[in-house]
Design an enzyme around this catalytic site. Structure first.
Site, PDB file in Angstrom:
ATOM      1  N   ASP A  60      -6.481  -6.705   3.970  1.00 29.80           N
ATOM      2  CA  ASP A  60      -5.868  -5.373   4.044  1.00 29.80           C
ATOM      3  C   ASP A  60      -5.909  -4.838   5.473  1.00 29.80           C
ATOM      4  O   ASP A  60      -6.984  -4.626   6.023  1.00 29.80           O
ATOM      5  CB  ASP A  60      -6.664  -4.442   3.115  1.00 29.80           C
ATOM      6  CG  ASP A  60      -6.095  -3.031   3.034  1.00 29.80           C
ATOM      7  OD1 ASP A  60      -5.041  -2.762   3.631  1.00 29.80           O
ATOM      8  OD2 ASP A  60      -6.729  -2.199   2.352  1.00 29.80           O
TER       9      ASP A  60
ATOM     10  N   HIS B 290      -8.298   0.932  -4.161  1.00 28.71           N
ATOM     11  CA  HIS B 290      -9.214   0.691  -3.047  1.00 28.71           C
ATOM     12  C   HIS B 290      -9.938   2.001  -2.758  1.00 28.71           C
ATOM     13  O   HIS B 290      -9.339   2.932  -2.214  1.00 28.71           O
ATOM     14  CB  HIS B 290      -8.384   0.194  -1.850  1.00 28.71           C
ATOM     15  CG  HIS B 290      -9.163   0.035  -0.586  1.00 28.71           C
ATOM     16  ND1 HIS B 290      -8.540  -0.179   0.630  1.00 28.71           N
ATOM     17  CD2 HIS B 290     -10.497   0.051  -0.319  1.00 28.71           C
ATOM     18  CE1 HIS B 290      -9.464  -0.292   1.578  1.00 28.71           C
ATOM     19  NE2 HIS B 290     -10.657  -0.142   1.027  1.00 28.71           N
TER      20      HIS B 290
ATOM     21  N   MET C 171     -12.187   4.228  -0.807  1.00 28.66           N
ATOM     22  CA  MET C 171     -12.857   4.502   0.475  1.00 28.66           C
ATOM     23  C   MET C 171     -13.517   5.858   0.314  1.00 28.66           C
ATOM     24  O   MET C 171     -13.071   6.873   0.886  1.00 28.66           O
ATOM     25  CB  MET C 171     -11.819   4.484   1.614  1.00 28.66           C
ATOM     26  CG  MET C 171     -11.323   3.085   1.922  1.00 28.66           C
ATOM     27  SD  MET C 171      -9.775   3.073   2.855  1.00 28.66           S
ATOM     28  CE  MET C 171      -8.603   3.191   1.497  1.00 28.66           C
TER      29      MET C 171
ATOM     30  N   SER D 272       0.846  -1.191   0.000  1.00 24.51           N
ATOM     31  CA  SER D 272       0.000   0.000   0.000  1.00 24.51           C
ATOM     32  C   SER D 272       0.880   1.238   0.000  1.00 24.51           C
ATOM     33  O   SER D 272       1.628   1.477   0.959  1.00 24.51           O
ATOM     34  CB  SER D 272      -0.889   0.014   1.249  1.00 24.51           C
ATOM     35  OG  SER D 272      -1.374   1.331   1.443  1.00 24.51           O
TER      36      SER D 272
ATOM     37  N   MET E  16      -8.979   7.916  -0.167  1.00 27.18           N
ATOM     38  CA  MET E  16      -9.798   8.305   0.991  1.00 27.18           C
ATOM     39  C   MET E  16     -10.319   9.718   0.787  1.00 27.18           C
ATOM     40  O   MET E  16      -9.577  10.590   0.315  1.00 27.18           O
ATOM     41  CB  MET E  16      -8.968   8.242   2.270  1.00 27.18           C
ATOM     42  CG  MET E  16      -8.326   6.890   2.519  1.00 27.18           C
ATOM     43  SD  MET E  16      -7.447   6.880   4.085  1.00 27.18           S
ATOM     44  CE  MET E  16      -6.647   5.266   3.997  1.00 27.18           C
TER      45      MET E  16
ATOM     46  N   ASP F 128      -4.693   3.500  -2.108  1.00 26.76           N
ATOM     47  CA  ASP F 128      -5.762   3.814  -1.155  1.00 26.76           C
ATOM     48  C   ASP F 128      -6.330   5.203  -1.393  1.00 26.76           C
ATOM     49  O   ASP F 128      -5.639   6.207  -1.206  1.00 26.76           O
ATOM     50  CB  ASP F 128      -5.218   3.732   0.277  1.00 26.76           C
ATOM     51  CG  ASP F 128      -5.032   2.294   0.737  1.00 26.76           C
ATOM     52  OD1 ASP F 128      -5.980   1.502   0.600  1.00 26.76           O
ATOM     53  OD2 ASP F 128      -3.934   1.971   1.227  1.00 26.76           O
TER      54      ASP F 128
ATOM     55  N   MET G 277     -11.255  -6.197   5.108  1.00 27.81           N
ATOM     56  CA  MET G 277     -10.480  -5.284   5.951  1.00 27.81           C
ATOM     57  C   MET G 277     -10.164  -5.966   7.276  1.00 27.81           C
ATOM     58  O   MET G 277     -11.067  -6.468   7.960  1.00 27.81           O
ATOM     59  CB  MET G 277     -11.271  -3.997   6.229  1.00 27.81           C
ATOM     60  CG  MET G 277     -11.523  -3.105   5.025  1.00 27.81           C
ATOM     61  SD  MET G 277     -10.052  -2.655   4.096  1.00 27.81           S
ATOM     62  CE  MET G 277      -9.118  -1.716   5.311  1.00 27.81           C
TER      63      MET G 277
ATOM     64  N   HIS H 139      -1.078  -1.307  -4.348  1.00 24.02           N
ATOM     65  CA  HIS H 139      -2.355  -1.031  -3.682  1.00 24.02           C
ATOM     66  C   HIS H 139      -2.476   0.480  -3.471  1.00 24.02           C
ATOM     67  O   HIS H 139      -1.606   1.103  -2.862  1.00 24.02           O
ATOM     68  CB  HIS H 139      -2.420  -1.791  -2.359  1.00 24.02           C
ATOM     69  CG  HIS H 139      -3.736  -1.674  -1.660  1.00 24.02           C
ATOM     70  ND1 HIS H 139      -4.844  -2.413  -2.042  1.00 24.02           N
ATOM     71  CD2 HIS H 139      -4.137  -0.911  -0.616  1.00 24.02           C
ATOM     72  CE1 HIS H 139      -5.862  -2.115  -1.243  1.00 24.02           C
ATOM     73  NE2 HIS H 139      -5.461  -1.190  -0.380  1.00 24.02           N
TER      74      HIS H 139
HETATM   75  C1  DX5 Z   1      -6.415   1.328   5.474  1.00 32.11           C
HETATM   76  C2  DX5 Z   1      -5.862   1.053   4.105  1.00 32.11           C
HETATM   77  C3  DX5 Z   1      -4.753   0.071   4.068  1.00 32.11           C
HETATM   78  C4  DX5 Z   1      -3.532   0.496   4.825  1.00 32.11           C
HETATM   79  C5  DX5 Z   1      -2.664  -0.680   5.098  1.00 32.11           C
HETATM   80  O1  DX5 Z   1      -7.595   2.060   5.375  1.00 32.11           O
HETATM   81  O2  DX5 Z   1      -6.890   0.544   3.270  1.00 32.11           O
HETATM   82  O3  DX5 Z   1      -4.430  -0.289   2.748  1.00 32.11           O
HETATM   83  O4  DX5 Z   1      -2.795   1.468   4.166  1.00 32.11           O
HETATM   84  O5  DX5 Z   1      -1.586  -0.249   5.865  1.00 32.11           O
HETATM   85  P1  DX5 Z   1      -0.925  -1.187   6.987  1.00 32.11           P
HETATM   86  O6  DX5 Z   1      -0.372  -2.382   6.282  1.00 32.11           O
HETATM   87  O7  DX5 Z   1       0.104  -0.310   7.584  1.00 32.11           O
HETATM   88  O8  DX5 Z   1      -2.025  -1.567   7.960  1.00 32.11           O
HETATM   89 ZN    ZN Z   2      -6.406  -0.384   1.326  1.00 33.15          ZN
END
Ligand code: DX5
Ligand code: ZN
Length: 239
Positions: free
Chosen positions: A187, A74, A76, A16, A45, A43, A145, A41
């Site tokens: 994840d 991903h 969110m 990620s 947000m 992310d 998750m 990956h």
């Molecule tokens: C959390 C993210 C993850 C996160 C994982 O909301 O979706 O992808 O970055 O990071 P680690 O491996 O540090 O938990």
């Molecule tokens: Zn993620």
């Protein structure tokens, strides 16, 4: 009898980039892929569905020319649908979203596939596996998750292991009935010391942010993760 010398191509290590150094993002992507990562990956947000704000299609577009590797987006975000086309145009290969964040998850899954990407649902720690019941034929991936979404660096929630087993059973039953194969990705909080248990429970794709980008030698972490996976796979074969 499987050839144990051949690496299992279904295993995907997906760093990620949330935990990467954003000031050097392109170098970080290249380095982690050179270190043996399979997927990037990504992310997304929105400070609405989750209490954090990260990166969007422009950043995906910027890293796309660096690699042919799968970019695993991903989402969110809420709402979801308006970001599907921008991310498809920016070069995403996989898009997953949280069903609670879409008014019509079935339609969103179809929209992602219509844009040429692989589609999946993300289940939060408290989200029921029943979200999968009526859309199995539209899924390419399920992302479970193992932390609450929003931040990297959180601790792995042990209750996820049982949920992985439940989803593995559903996916295997679906395939046995002639359905398509579906990746099971996990994840949050994945480290060298728990990735074996995540594998044993039935996952084949593993997101890791802080565990990889928090160490100076990415290859060493990824190699150790693969070794843990190979170890539990060998134990399972010999059981
Ligand atoms: C959390 C993210 C993850 C996160 C994982 O909301 O979706 O992808 O970055 O990071 P680690 O491996 O540090 O938990
Ligand atoms: Zn993620």
């Amino acid at each position: 009898m499987p050839d144990i010398k051949q690496p299992d191509a279904s295993i995907k290590i997906a760093p990620s980039i949330l935990s990467a150094d954003f000031a050097r993002l392109g170098d970080e992507v290249t380095q982690v892929l050179d270190a043996g990562a399979d997927w990037i990956h990504f992310d997304v947000m929105d400070n609405h569905y989750v209490p954090n704000l990260t990166i969007g299609p422009l950043v995906c577009e910027a890293i796309r020319p660096l690699t042919d590797a799968v970019i695993d987006v991903h989402l969110m975000v809420e709402p979801v649908d308006s970001l599907v086309e921008p991310f498809a145009k920016a070069g995403a290969n996989i898009m997953t979203f949280h069903p609670e964040a879409s008014r019509h998850p079935d339609r969103t899954l179809a929209m992602i596939r219509d844009h040429g990407c692989r589609a999946g649902l993300v289940l939060n720690p408290a989200s029921s596996v029943h979200w999968l019941d009526h859309v199995m034929d539209k899924l390419d991936i399920v992302l479970l998750m193992s932390v609450n979404p929003g931040f990297g660096g959180q601790s792995f929630l042990e209750g996820t292991l049982d949920k992985i087993r439940q989803v593995r059973q559903r996916v295997d039953a679906h395939i046995a009935q002639g359905g398509q194969s579906i990746d099971i990705e996990v994840d949050g909080g994945i480290k060298i010391d728990n990735i074996g248990r995540v594998r044993q429970a039935g996952a084949n794709a593993f997101v890791a942010g802080s565990a990889i980008f928090g160490q100076p030698d990415y290859k060493s972490v990824i190699d150790q993760m693969r070794a843990e996976i190979a170890r539990v796979d060998a134990d399972t074969r010999n059981a």
